[in-house]
Design a protein around this motif. Structure first.
Motif, PDB file in Angstrom:
ATOM      1  N   TRP A  13       4.356  10.479  -1.833  1.00  0.00           N
ATOM      2  CA  TRP A  13       4.475   9.771  -3.111  1.00  0.00           C
ATOM      3  C   TRP A  13       4.548  10.764  -4.277  1.00  0.00           C
ATOM      4  N   ALA A  14       3.722  11.795  -4.238  1.00  0.00           N
ATOM      5  CA  ALA A  14       3.637  12.751  -5.350  1.00  0.00           C
ATOM      6  C   ALA A  14       4.845  13.676  -5.438  1.00  0.00           C
ATOM      7  N   THR A  15       5.556  13.881  -4.342  1.00  0.00           N
ATOM      8  CA  THR A  15       6.658  14.851  -4.357  1.00  0.00           C
ATOM      9  C   THR A  15       8.040  14.226  -4.243  1.00  0.00           C
ATOM     10  N   ASP A  16       8.117  12.939  -3.955  1.00  0.00           N
ATOM     11  CA  ASP A  16       9.415  12.278  -3.821  1.00  0.00           C
ATOM     12  C   ASP A  16       9.940  11.888  -5.197  1.00  0.00           C
ATOM     13  N   HIS A  17      11.077  12.445  -5.574  1.00  0.00           N
ATOM     14  CA  HIS A  17      11.575  12.235  -6.935  1.00  0.00           C
ATOM     15  C   HIS A  17      11.977  10.776  -7.187  1.00  0.00           C
ATOM     16  N   HIS A  18      12.426  10.057  -6.182  1.00  0.00           N
ATOM     17  CA  HIS A  18      12.754   8.634  -6.379  1.00  0.00           C
ATOM     18  C   HIS A  18      11.491   7.808  -6.665  1.00  0.00           C
ATOM     19  N   ARG A  19      10.431   8.087  -5.952  1.00  0.00           N
ATOM     20  CA  ARG A  19       9.174   7.370  -6.183  1.00  0.00           C
ATOM     21  C   ARG A  19       8.600   7.705  -7.561  1.00  0.00           C
ATOM     22  N   ARG A  76      -0.208  12.151 -10.105  1.00  0.00           N
ATOM     23  CA  ARG A  76       0.402  13.089  -9.144  1.00  0.00           C
ATOM     24  C   ARG A  76      -0.579  14.197  -8.783  1.00  0.00           C
ATOM     25  N   ARG A  77      -1.271  14.732  -9.772  1.00  0.00           N
ATOM     26  CA  ARG A  77      -2.239  15.808  -9.515  1.00  0.00           C
ATOM     27  C   ARG A  77      -3.345  15.319  -8.590  1.00  0.00           C
ATOM     28  N   GLN A  78      -3.848  14.107  -8.849  1.00  0.00           N
ATOM     29  CA  GLN A  78      -4.908  13.560  -8.007  1.00  0.00           C
ATOM     30  C   GLN A  78      -4.409  13.350  -6.578  1.00  0.00           C
ATOM     31  N   ALA A  79      -3.189  12.823  -6.445  1.00  0.00           N
ATOM     32  CA  ALA A  79      -2.627  12.592  -5.107  1.00  0.00           C
ATOM     33  C   ALA A  79      -2.527  13.909  -4.338  1.00  0.00           C
ATOM     34  N   LEU A  80      -2.028  14.947  -4.986  1.00  0.00           N
ATOM     35  CA  LEU A  80      -1.888  16.241  -4.309  1.00  0.00           C
ATOM     36  C   LEU A  80      -3.248  16.876  -4.021  1.00  0.00           C
ATOM     37  N   ARG A  81      -4.189  16.757  -4.959  1.00  0.00           N
ATOM     38  CA  ARG A  81      -5.541  17.294  -4.731  1.00  0.00           C
ATOM     39  C   ARG A  81      -6.183  16.620  -3.521  1.00  0.00           C
TER      40      ARG A  81
END
Length: 115
Positions: A69-75, A30-35
């Motif tokens: 992807w990084a922020t959607d709680h279902h994913r 998640r961190r990498q996706a947001l970065r």
């Protein structure tokens, strides 16, 4: 557990970043996706040695896909269930402007695979 980020244009051939458990793998991904979504190829101040290299996107499709992807709680729920089941997790976004595909992945490793 190990995680790696790669791009179809320039493969990141560093060794996978090893983490102790599945939750840490998901947090790292998640961190990498947001970065990557927020950086758009520029240097990031909070970069650490285990981070994937910045990527210059030529459209907003890939950054939006990473952020979603990084922020959607279902994913994220699906992702942690995949990792908890012992299956590899892989997420790919495309930048259609230049044909760039970027994949973030995490998978279980055995103790024998350690450094």
């Amino acid at each position: 557990m190990a995680a790696r980020g790669t791009s179809t244009h320039k493969i990141d051939d560093r060794k996978p970043h090893r983490l102790r458990n599945r939750r840490l793998v998901l947090l790292w991904l998640r961190r990498q996706a947001l970065r990557l979504a927020d950086g758009h190829g520029s240097a990031v101040r909070d970069a650490s040695p285990g981070d994937v290299r910045p990527v210059l996107f030529h459209s907003s499709d890939a950054p939006e896909g990473l952020r979603f992807w990084a922020t959607d709680h279902h994913r994220q729920d699906d992702a942690i269930r995949t990792l908890e089941a012992g299956s590899p997790l892989q997420f790919t976004v495309l930048d259609p402007a230049v044909g760039l595909g970027l994949t973030l992945a995490g998978w279980h490793t055995s103790p024998a695979d350690g450094p």
